[in-house]
Design an enzyme around this catalytic site. Structure first.
Site, PDB file in Angstrom:
ATOM      1  N   ASN A   9       0.872  -1.182   0.000  1.00 26.74           N
ATOM      2  CA  ASN A   9       0.000   0.000   0.000  1.00 26.74           C
ATOM      3  C   ASN A   9       0.904   1.225   0.000  1.00 26.74           C
ATOM      4  O   ASN A   9       1.541   1.525   1.015  1.00 26.74           O
ATOM      5  CB  ASN A   9      -0.895  -0.033   1.250  1.00 26.74           C
ATOM      6  CG  ASN A   9      -1.733   1.224   1.398  1.00 26.74           C
ATOM      7  OD1 ASN A   9      -1.784   2.059   0.490  1.00 26.74           O
ATOM      8  ND2 ASN A   9      -2.391   1.365   2.542  1.00 26.74           N
ATOM      9  N   TRP A  10       0.956   1.897  -1.135  1.00 26.72           N
ATOM     10  CA  TRP A  10       1.874   3.043  -1.264  1.00 26.72           C
ATOM     11  C   TRP A  10       1.326   4.303  -0.600  1.00 26.72           C
ATOM     12  O   TRP A  10       2.015   5.317  -0.529  1.00 26.72           O
ATOM     13  CB  TRP A  10       2.154   3.321  -2.745  1.00 26.72           C
ATOM     14  CG  TRP A  10       2.972   2.255  -3.426  1.00 26.72           C
ATOM     15  CD1 TRP A  10       3.628   1.221  -2.817  1.00 26.72           C
ATOM     16  CD2 TRP A  10       3.231   2.110  -4.834  1.00 26.72           C
ATOM     17  NE1 TRP A  10       4.277   0.459  -3.766  1.00 26.72           N
ATOM     18  CE2 TRP A  10       4.058   0.978  -5.005  1.00 26.72           C
ATOM     19  CE3 TRP A  10       2.855   2.851  -5.970  1.00 26.72           C
ATOM     20  CZ2 TRP A  10       4.499   0.562  -6.262  1.00 26.72           C
ATOM     21  CZ3 TRP A  10       3.294   2.426  -7.221  1.00 26.72           C
ATOM     22  CH2 TRP A  10       4.106   1.298  -7.362  1.00 26.72           C
ATOM     23  N   LYS A  11       0.080   4.273  -0.177  1.00 25.55           N
ATOM     24  CA  LYS A  11      -0.554   5.448   0.461  1.00 25.55           C
ATOM     25  C   LYS A  11      -0.379   6.669  -0.453  1.00 25.55           C
ATOM     26  O   LYS A  11      -0.489   6.522  -1.663  1.00 25.55           O
ATOM     27  CB  LYS A  11       0.012   5.641   1.873  1.00 25.55           C
ATOM     28  CG  LYS A  11      -0.104   4.333   2.684  1.00 25.55           C
ATOM     29  CD  LYS A  11       0.156   4.471   4.150  1.00 25.55           C
ATOM     30  CE  LYS A  11      -0.020   3.109   4.823  1.00 25.55           C
ATOM     31  NZ  LYS A  11       0.075   3.167   6.271  1.00 25.55           N
ATOM     32  N   HIS A  96      -9.531   1.158   5.124  1.00 27.32           N
ATOM     33  CA  HIS A  96      -8.192   1.242   5.716  1.00 27.32           C
ATOM     34  C   HIS A  96      -8.252   2.149   6.943  1.00 27.32           C
ATOM     35  O   HIS A  96      -9.023   3.112   6.982  1.00 27.32           O
ATOM     36  CB  HIS A  96      -7.197   1.792   4.690  1.00 27.32           C
ATOM     37  CG  HIS A  96      -5.789   1.732   5.191  1.00 27.32           C
ATOM     38  ND1 HIS A  96      -5.257   2.717   5.978  1.00 27.32           N
ATOM     39  CD2 HIS A  96      -4.836   0.786   5.055  1.00 27.32           C
ATOM     40  CE1 HIS A  96      -4.017   2.369   6.295  1.00 27.32           C
ATOM     41  NE2 HIS A  96      -3.736   1.202   5.746  1.00 27.32           N
ATOM     42  N   GLU A  98      -6.498   4.503   7.932  1.00 25.74           N
ATOM     43  CA  GLU A  98      -6.347   5.947   7.675  1.00 25.74           C
ATOM     44  C   GLU A  98      -7.622   6.544   7.097  1.00 25.74           C
ATOM     45  O   GLU A  98      -7.949   7.707   7.343  1.00 25.74           O
ATOM     46  CB  GLU A  98      -5.135   6.188   6.766  1.00 25.74           C
ATOM     47  CG  GLU A  98      -3.838   6.024   7.557  1.00 25.74           C
ATOM     48  CD  GLU A  98      -2.699   5.376   6.812  1.00 25.74           C
ATOM     49  OE1 GLU A  98      -2.655   5.457   5.573  1.00 25.74           O
ATOM     50  OE2 GLU A  98      -1.840   4.761   7.477  1.00 25.74           O
ATOM     51  N   GLU A 166      -5.241  -5.110  10.417  1.00 27.82           N
ATOM     52  CA  GLU A 166      -4.202  -4.108  10.658  1.00 27.82           C
ATOM     53  C   GLU A 166      -4.500  -3.400  11.979  1.00 27.82           C
ATOM     54  O   GLU A 166      -5.317  -2.469  12.012  1.00 27.82           O
ATOM     55  CB  GLU A 166      -4.185  -3.069   9.525  1.00 27.82           C
ATOM     56  CG  GLU A 166      -3.842  -3.646   8.176  1.00 27.82           C
ATOM     57  CD  GLU A 166      -3.284  -2.577   7.237  1.00 27.82           C
ATOM     58  OE1 GLU A 166      -2.181  -2.780   6.733  1.00 27.82           O
ATOM     59  OE2 GLU A 166      -3.925  -1.533   7.041  1.00 27.82           O
ATOM     60  N   GLY A 172       2.650   2.094  10.900  1.00 31.16           N
ATOM     61  CA  GLY A 172       3.620   3.188  10.790  1.00 31.16           C
ATOM     62  C   GLY A 172       4.318   3.523  12.096  1.00 31.16           C
ATOM     63  O   GLY A 172       4.923   4.585  12.235  1.00 31.16           O
ATOM     64  N   SER A 210       3.555  -2.272  10.348  1.00 27.44           N
ATOM     65  CA  SER A 210       5.008  -2.307  10.586  1.00 27.44           C
ATOM     66  C   SER A 210       5.652  -3.629  10.150  1.00 27.44           C
ATOM     67  O   SER A 210       6.569  -4.115  10.798  1.00 27.44           O
ATOM     68  CB  SER A 210       5.327  -1.980  12.046  1.00 27.44           C
ATOM     69  OG  SER A 210       4.968  -0.632  12.334  1.00 27.44           O
ATOM     70  N   GLY A 231       2.986  -1.021   4.227  1.00 28.41           N
ATOM     71  CA  GLY A 231       3.058   0.377   3.831  1.00 28.41           C
ATOM     72  C   GLY A 231       4.495   0.777   3.538  1.00 28.41           C
ATOM     73  O   GLY A 231       5.038   0.523   2.460  1.00 28.41           O
ATOM     74  N   GLY A 232       5.143   1.375   4.529  1.00 22.62           N
ATOM     75  CA  GLY A 232       6.483   1.957   4.367  1.00 22.62           C
ATOM     76  C   GLY A 232       7.494   1.039   3.686  1.00 22.62           C
ATOM     77  O   GLY A 232       8.243   1.475   2.801  1.00 22.62           O
TER      78      GLY A 232
HETATM   79  P1  13P Z   1       3.166   0.327   7.624  1.00 17.11           P
HETATM   80  O1  13P Z   1       3.656  -0.969   6.994  1.00 17.11           O
HETATM   81  O2  13P Z   1       3.899   1.532   7.126  1.00 17.11           O
HETATM   82  O3  13P Z   1       3.086   0.199   9.107  1.00 17.11           O
HETATM   83  O4  13P Z   1       1.653   0.520   7.090  1.00 17.11           O
HETATM   84  C1  13P Z   1       0.769  -0.532   7.203  1.00 17.11           C
HETATM   85  C2  13P Z   1      -0.438  -0.209   6.416  1.00 17.11           C
HETATM   86  O5  13P Z   1      -1.218   0.647   6.785  1.00 17.11           O
HETATM   87  C3  13P Z   1      -0.660  -0.936   5.150  1.00 17.11           C
HETATM   88  O6  13P Z   1      -1.944  -0.740   4.668  1.00 17.11           O
END
Ligand code: 13P
Length: 249
Positions: A9-11, A96, A98, A166, A172, A210, A231-232
């Site tokens: 997920n590149w956000k 999600h 967020e 999640e 994050g 994470s 994500g990251g």
């Molecule tokens: P991180 O891997 O950056 O913690 O993000 C997780 C996430 O929200 C994937 O959708």
């Protein structure tokens, strides 16, 4: 080897120009190993570039990070299922954390979005997870099954829906759930899916929060986890190419 999904997920990162460069670097490492699938969730403006960049590569798909439930019309700033589909998406992240916590999306919204994704022939990836406060109050399973109930409970007939667990406190933050904690919640999710018969088998339940190169093997050693949503650690194409090749016991 059991099938595993590696979803990135590149956000709000990686525009279309960067996406093309990313995919060149990612595929320089070779094709995706058999029994593994890689899903990319770029921002809406990059879906088409990713769809083009992955064409002809085995086991790789692209999805939207969100969608609005109306198919088209005067909804400035929103992307609908049919528009994402036209850009090349095959999947859609729904709910999600967020979207829920930054943009105020409700459980009722997730139900409408799951329905809209299926209507547009996009496979929903429904995200669920508890906050730290809810975990500390011992409410994790109640919260997660409540989110499943709200988004899927009213469906009749079976649809193919992937679930991503999640925990909000793990996203994050560098703090991942222990593999055992994640497996316990995945077991409860699987139990709910079996009892309610609203999703088609095989059930696919991903863990996110994470996940990185160091902890992927340990997390996926738990057979309750069918993959990871990252994500990251999905933003660097070389690291991501390595992560999707993680040796798993
Ligand atoms: P991180 O891997 O950056 O913690 O993000 C997780 C996430 O929200 C994937 O959708």
């Amino acid at each position: 080897m059991r099938p595993l999904v590696f979803a990135g997920n590149w956000k709000m990162n990686v525009g279309p120009v960067e996406a093309r460069e990313y995919l060149r670097a990612f595929f320089a490492a070779g094709e995706i190993p058999h029994e593994r699938s890689v899903w990319f969730f770029p921002p809406a403006v990059s879906i088409e570039a990713v769809a083009q960049g992955i064409a002809g590569h085995r086991n790789v798909s692209v999805g939207s990070q969100d969608l609005y439930w109306e198919p088209k019309g005067a909804f400035t700033g929103a992307t609908s299922g049919p528009l994402a589909k036209q850009s090349g998406a095959r999947l859609a992240l729904i709910g999600h954390s967020e979207r829920r916590h930054v943009f105020g999306e409700t459980d009722a919204d997730t139900e409408k979005k799951v329905t809209a994704a299926l209507a547009a022939d996009l496979q929903p990836v429904l995200c669920v997870g508890e906050t730290l406060e809810q975990r500390e109050a011992g409410d994790t399973l109640k919260v997660v099954t409540g989110q499943l109930e709200a988004a899927l409970g009213k469906r009749d007939g079976k649809a193919r829906v992937t679930i991503a667990y999640e925990p909000v406190w793990a996203i994050g933050t560098g703090r991942n759930a222990t593999p055992q904690d994640a497996a316990q919640v995945h077991g409860a999710i699987r139990g709910w899916l079996k009892d309610h018969a609203v999703t088609a088998a095989p059930f696919v339940i991903l863990y996110g929060g994470s996940v990185n190169l160091k902890n992927t093997a340990e997390l996926l050693a738990e057979h309750e986890l069918d993959g990871v949503l990252v994500g990251g650690a999905s933003l660097n194409p070389r690291d991501w190419a390595q992560l999707v090749r993680t040796a798993v016991a």
